[in-house]
Scaffold this active site. Structure first.
Site, PDB file in Angstrom:
ATOM      1  N   THR A   1       4.254  12.894   2.408  1.00 34.68           N
ATOM      2  CA  THR A   1       5.792  12.588   1.907  1.00 34.68           C
ATOM      3  C   THR A   1       5.842  13.134   0.369  1.00 34.68           C
ATOM      4  O   THR A   1       7.067  13.416   0.066  1.00 34.68           O
ATOM      5  CB  THR A   1       6.137  11.189   1.946  1.00 34.68           C
ATOM      6  OG1 THR A   1       4.921  10.543   0.913  1.00 34.68           O
ATOM      7  CG2 THR A   1       5.896  10.319   3.162  1.00 34.68           C
TER       8      THR A   1
ATOM      9  N   ARG B   1      -3.268  18.459  -0.938  1.00 31.37           N
ATOM     10  CA  ARG B   1      -3.386  16.992  -0.690  1.00 31.37           C
ATOM     11  C   ARG B   1      -4.823  16.558  -0.455  1.00 31.37           C
ATOM     12  O   ARG B   1      -5.147  17.048   0.790  1.00 31.37           O
ATOM     13  CB  ARG B   1      -2.388  16.252   0.147  1.00 31.37           C
ATOM     14  CG  ARG B   1      -2.462  14.862   0.201  1.00 31.37           C
ATOM     15  CD  ARG B   1      -1.946  14.023  -1.053  1.00 31.37           C
ATOM     16  NE  ARG B   1      -1.364  12.691  -0.671  1.00 31.37           N
ATOM     17  CZ  ARG B   1      -2.249  11.821  -0.403  1.00 31.37           C
ATOM     18  NH1 ARG B   1      -3.404  11.875  -0.901  1.00 31.37           N
ATOM     19  NH2 ARG B   1      -1.955  10.564  -0.062  1.00 31.37           N
TER      20      ARG B   1
ATOM     21  N   ASN C   1       6.035   8.339  -2.860  1.00 36.26           N
ATOM     22  CA  ASN C   1       7.268   9.024  -2.291  1.00 36.26           C
ATOM     23  C   ASN C   1       7.711   8.477  -1.109  1.00 36.26           C
ATOM     24  O   ASN C   1       8.903   9.015  -0.575  1.00 36.26           O
ATOM     25  CB  ASN C   1       6.406  10.324  -1.868  1.00 36.26           C
ATOM     26  CG  ASN C   1       6.443  11.203  -3.436  1.00 36.26           C
ATOM     27  OD1 ASN C   1       7.194  11.745  -3.711  1.00 36.26           O
ATOM     28  ND2 ASN C   1       5.086  11.317  -3.721  1.00 36.26           N
TER      29      ASN C   1
ATOM     30  N   PRO D   1       0.718  -1.210  -0.137  1.00 39.30           N
ATOM     31  CA  PRO D   1      -0.245  -0.041   0.014  1.00 39.30           C
ATOM     32  C   PRO D   1       0.893   1.511   0.066  1.00 39.30           C
ATOM     33  O   PRO D   1       0.052   2.376  -0.271  1.00 39.30           O
ATOM     34  CB  PRO D   1      -0.835   0.020   1.384  1.00 39.30           C
ATOM     35  CG  PRO D   1      -0.548  -1.131   1.903  1.00 39.30           C
ATOM     36  CD  PRO D   1       0.501  -1.832   1.211  1.00 39.30           C
ATOM     37  N   GLU D   2       2.022   1.207   0.195  1.00 38.56           N
ATOM     38  CA  GLU D   2       2.813   2.487   0.448  1.00 38.56           C
ATOM     39  C   GLU D   2       3.060   3.104  -1.042  1.00 38.56           C
ATOM     40  O   GLU D   2       3.073   2.534  -2.006  1.00 38.56           O
ATOM     41  CB  GLU D   2       4.408   2.094   0.910  1.00 38.56           C
ATOM     42  CG  GLU D   2       4.532   1.375   2.485  1.00 38.56           C
ATOM     43  CD  GLU D   2       3.877   2.369   3.280  1.00 38.56           C
ATOM     44  OE1 GLU D   2       3.561   3.618   2.994  1.00 38.56           O
ATOM     45  OE2 GLU D   2       3.630   1.848   4.380  1.00 38.56           O
TER      46      GLU D   2
ATOM     47  N   ASP E   1       4.420  18.249 -11.320  1.00 38.98           N
ATOM     48  CA  ASP E   1       3.916  19.082 -10.399  1.00 38.98           C
ATOM     49  C   ASP E   1       4.956  19.440  -9.320  1.00 38.98           C
ATOM     50  O   ASP E   1       4.990  20.382  -8.937  1.00 38.98           O
ATOM     51  CB  ASP E   1       2.520  18.049  -9.754  1.00 38.98           C
ATOM     52  CG  ASP E   1       1.125  18.540 -10.238  1.00 38.98           C
ATOM     53  OD1 ASP E   1       1.378  19.490 -11.153  1.00 38.98           O
ATOM     54  OD2 ASP E   1       0.337  17.738 -10.210  1.00 38.98           O
TER      55      ASP E   1
HETATM   56  N1  GDP Z   1      -0.026  14.799  -9.708  1.00 38.90           N
HETATM   57  C1  GDP Z   1      -0.268  14.934  -8.487  1.00 38.90           C
HETATM   58  N2  GDP Z   1      -0.344  13.464  -7.898  1.00 38.90           N
HETATM   59  C2  GDP Z   1      -0.508  13.801  -6.367  1.00 38.90           C
HETATM   60  C3  GDP Z   1      -0.468  14.952  -5.979  1.00 38.90           C
HETATM   61  N3  GDP Z   1      -0.685  14.649  -4.585  1.00 38.90           N
HETATM   62  C4  GDP Z   1      -0.673  13.408  -4.475  1.00 38.90           C
HETATM   63  N4  GDP Z   1      -0.505  12.658  -5.749  1.00 38.90           N
HETATM   64  C5  GDP Z   1      -0.611  11.349  -5.905  1.00 38.90           C
HETATM   65  O1  GDP Z   1      -1.101  10.535  -4.800  1.00 38.90           O
HETATM   66  C6  GDP Z   1       0.163   9.964  -4.243  1.00 38.90           C
HETATM   67  C7  GDP Z   1       0.360  10.415  -2.715  1.00 38.90           C
HETATM   68  O2  GDP Z   1       1.029   9.223  -2.077  1.00 38.90           O
HETATM   69  P1  GDP Z   1       2.363   9.383  -1.613  1.00 38.90           P
HETATM   70  O3  GDP Z   1       3.372   9.423  -2.499  1.00 38.90           O
HETATM   71  O4  GDP Z   1       2.686   8.186  -0.637  1.00 38.90           O
HETATM   72  O5  GDP Z   1       2.415  10.730  -0.749  1.00 38.90           O
HETATM   73  P2  GDP Z   1       1.621  10.987   0.479  1.00 38.90           P
HETATM   74  O6  GDP Z   1       0.433  10.066   0.721  1.00 38.90           O
HETATM   75  O7  GDP Z   1       1.138  12.490   0.497  1.00 38.90           O
HETATM   76  O8  GDP Z   1       2.528  10.925   1.958  1.00 38.90           O
HETATM   77  C8  GDP Z   1       1.288  10.338  -5.003  1.00 38.90           C
HETATM   78  O9  GDP Z   1       2.330   9.538  -5.448  1.00 38.90           O
HETATM   79  C9  GDP Z   1       0.794  10.724  -6.338  1.00 38.90           C
HETATM   80  O10 GDP Z   1       0.484   9.684  -7.291  1.00 38.90           O
HETATM   81  C10 GDP Z   1      -0.269  16.187  -6.563  1.00 38.90           C
HETATM   82  O11 GDP Z   1      -0.289  17.228  -6.206  1.00 38.90           O
HETATM   83  N5  GDP Z   1      -0.313  15.991  -7.837  1.00 38.90           N
HETATM   84 MG    MG Z   2       1.334   7.738   0.984  1.00 42.80          MG
END
Ligand code: GDP
Ligand code: MG
Length: 442
Positions: free
Chosen positions: A402, A306, A62, A58-59, A385
Site C-alpha cells: 500500500t 519493500r 498506508n 496491526p494495520e 520518501d
Molecule cells: N521511510 C520509509 N518507510 C517505509 C518504506 N517502506 C515501508 N516503510 C515503513 O513501513 C510501513 C509499511 O506499512 P504500510 O504503510 O502498511 O505499507 P505496506 O505494508 O507496504 O502495504 C510504512 O508505513 C513505513 O513506516 C520506505 O520506502 N521508506
Molecule cells: Mg501493511
C-alpha cells in the site's frame, strides 16, 4: 451601559447552565423511551454530530490512509443527503504503529494529522477536526469524554466459509475476542481509544457487518447519539473505489507543506530535479488541479524497495537484493538514466548491498536530519520518501504494497503517463506478478 453588563451576565449564566446540561450522562439505550426523549432534547440543542473511528491495530500507515478515504466519501454523501446535522469526522491520532522503528514509544504516540497532512486541504473536501479540537468542543470543560455509542465492526465468519457475500448490519453479542482491547469497570469501558485514558463509553455494540461504508448510515441515529465511533473501520468497503469522488477525496489528502519543501530541497540538491524543469508544477489548491499527462519528472529512476515483513510474508513476489539490482540496472540503461533514488524500509546493509551491485550509477536515499526525525518521525520520513518517488521520471514499486499504491496515486495526480508509474519489481525475470493499474478519474 449597565443594561449591557446585566445582559452579559444573564447570557453567561444561561450558557453555563446549558453546557452544564451537556455534561449530564444521557442514557441512550433504545428501550428507555424516557431517556431517549431526554437525549433528543439535549442533542437537538446542537446540530453537531461527531463520527470517530479506529482501525485494526496491526494495520500500517498506508492502509489507514485508504480507510480515511472510505469514510471521507461516506461523509461527503451523508452531508449532501442530510442537511439537518453538522457532521464532523474526528481524525484519529497516529501512534504505536508496528512499523515505526524509533524506540521511544511515547515519542510516536498522539501524533495529530497536521504533522503529516494539510488540514485545510482535507477540510476543503469534508469537515474534519483533530482529536484535541474534538475533546475541547465536546467535553465542555469536563475531563472525561464519554462517547454515546461505539460500534465494533466484525466480519461475518459464516460468509467467509460459504463464500456467499451479502450486505449485513446485525448487532450481535460481543465476544471476548471482539472486546480484547477494551477494559470495563461498572459498565464503563475504557481503552484503547487512541491511548486516551479519559475517553470512555457506556455503550458498546458489536456489529456483524458486510458492505460499503454508506451502509453504516443506519447506525448513526443522530437523534440519540451525538458522538459515535466505528472500531475496525477497515471492515467497511469503499462505496466508489476508483471513481471521480474517490479521487477527489484522495486529492484532498495533500501533505503538510513542510514535507513537500523538504522533498523539494532534496530533489534540487541531490537529484537535479525542479518543478520548472520537470513540468511537475501543481496549483497550491487541490481543487484547482486539472487532468493532465505531460509531467516529465526529474532525471532519476525511483524504486520502492519493500523489505522487512514482506521478505517473510511475501516470498513469492519479493526479489533478492541482487535480482532487484539487475532489474533496476536494465531499466535505467533502457531509459538512459544514471541516478537511482531508493525508498526502503530495509536495513542499511541491504541498501549497501544494492549499491555494491550498481557501482556505475549514483544510488541515493533520503537521510533525515535530527530536526526531521524529531519533528516528523517515521511517518513523516516515509512521506518524504513517497514524495521524492512520485516526482521521478520513472517509478518501480513493490507488488501489493500500500506504500507503493500511495506513490502511484500521487503520480497519477501530478500527471505522469501510466507506463512510467505502474511498474513493480518482479520476483525474478521469469516470475512477475503485476499490480493492477488504478488510473485517475477527473
Ligand atoms: N521511510 C520509509 N518507510 C517505509 C518504506 N517502506 C515501508 N516503510 C515503513 O513501513 C510501513 C509499511 O506499512 P504500510 O504503510 O502498511 O505499507 P505496506 O505494508 O507496504 O502495504 C510504512 O508505513 C513505513 O513506516 C520506505 O520506502 N521508506
Ligand atoms: Mg501493511
Amino acid at each position: 451601559m449597565l443594561m449591557f453588563k446585566v445582559l452579559h451576565i444573564i447570557i453567561l449564566i444561561f450558557v453555563c447552565v446549558i453546557s452544564g446540561n451537556e455534561l449530564e450522562f444521557c442514557e441512550v439505550f433504545d428501550e428507555y423511551a424516557e431517556n431517549s426523549k431526554k437525549c433528543s432534547i439535549r442533542n437537538n440543542f446542537t446540530q453537531k454530530r461527531y463520527i470517530l473511528y479506529d482501525v485494526n491495530p496491526p494495520e500500517g500507515f498506508n492502509l489507514r490512509r485508504d480507510v480515511y478515504i472510505r469514510l471521507a466519501v461516506f461523509l461527503k454523501r451523508l452531508i449532501e443527503k442530510d442537511e439537518k446535522y453538522q457532521w464532523q469526522l474526528v481524525l484519529p491520532p497516529w501512534g504505536n504503529l508496528y512499523h515505526w522503528q524509533y524506540p521511544n514509544t511515547e515519542f510516536q504516540e498522539y501524533l495529530f494529522w497536521e504533522n503529516f497532512f494539510d488540514i485545510t486541504s482535507l477540510q476543503q473536501y469534508i469537515p474534519v477536526i483533530e482529536m484535541y479540537k474534538f475533546m475541547e468542543e465536546y467535553s465542555s470543560g469536563s475531563k472525561e469524554i464519554q462517547l454515546d455509542c461505539v460500534y465494533i465492526l466484525q466480519n461475518d465468519d459464516e460468509m467467509f466459509k460459504t463464500g456467499k457475500f451479502e450486505d449485513k448490519n446485525e448487532v450481535t453479542n460481543c465476544t471476548r475476542d471482539s472486546l480484547q482491547y477494551y477494559k470495563s469497570k461498572r459498565h464503563i469501558y475504557t481503552s484503547p481509544f487512541w491511548g486516551y485514558h479519559n475517553i470512555t463509553t457506556r455503550n458498546i455494540k458489536c456489529l456483524k457487518f458486510h458492505g460499503t461504508a454508506s451502509n453504516l448510515y443506519q447506525n448513526l441515529k443522530p437523534i440519540q447519539y451525538r458522538s459515535i465511533m466505528f472500531d475496525h473501520m477497515e471492515i467497511a468497503l469503499h462505496d466508489e473505489y476508483g471513481s471521480k469522488e474517490y479521487w477527489k477525496a484522495r486529492r484532498s489528502m495533500r501533505y503538510n507543506s513542510e514535507l513537500y519543501n523538504i522533498a523539494k530541497n532534496y530533489r534540487k540538491t541531490f537529484l537535479n530535479s525542479t518543478d520548472e524543469n520537470d513540468n511537475t508544477d501543481r496549483p497550491a489548491d487541490w481543487t484547482k488541479e486539472k487532468s493532465r499527462r505531460n509531467a516529465r519528472g526529474g532525471p532519476y529512476l525511483s524504486v520502492h524497495l519493500r523489505r522487512r515483513d514482506f521478505i517473510i510474508g511475501r516470498k513469492e513476489s519479493i526479489p533478492t537484493i541482487k535480482n532487484a539490482a539487475s532489474q533496476l540496472r536494465q531499466k535505467m540503461d533502457k531509459l538512459g538514466l544514471t541516478v537511482l533514488f531508493v525508498a526502503t524500509d530495509g536495513e542499511q546493509h541491504e541498501f549497501e548491498e544494492l549499491k555494491s551491485y550498481l557501482p556505475q550509477y549514483k544510488v541515493l536515499k533520503f537521510v533525515p536530519s535530527d530536526y526531521v526525525i524529531n519533528k516528523f518521525k517515521d511517518g513523516g520520513i516515509a512521506i518524504i520518501d513517497q514524495i521524492i518517488c512520485s516526482y521521478a521520471r520513472y517509478f518501480i514499486g513493490t507488488y501489493e504494497s500500500t506504500f507503493t499504491y500511495r506513490i502511484q496515486e500521487e503520480r497519477e495526480i501530478v500527471g505522469f503517463l501510466p507506463e512510467t508509474t505502474f511498474n513493480n519489481l518482479c520476483k525474478t525475470d521469469k516470475k512477475c506478478p503485476r499490480n493492477g493499474q488504478w488510473q485517475i478519474v477527473w
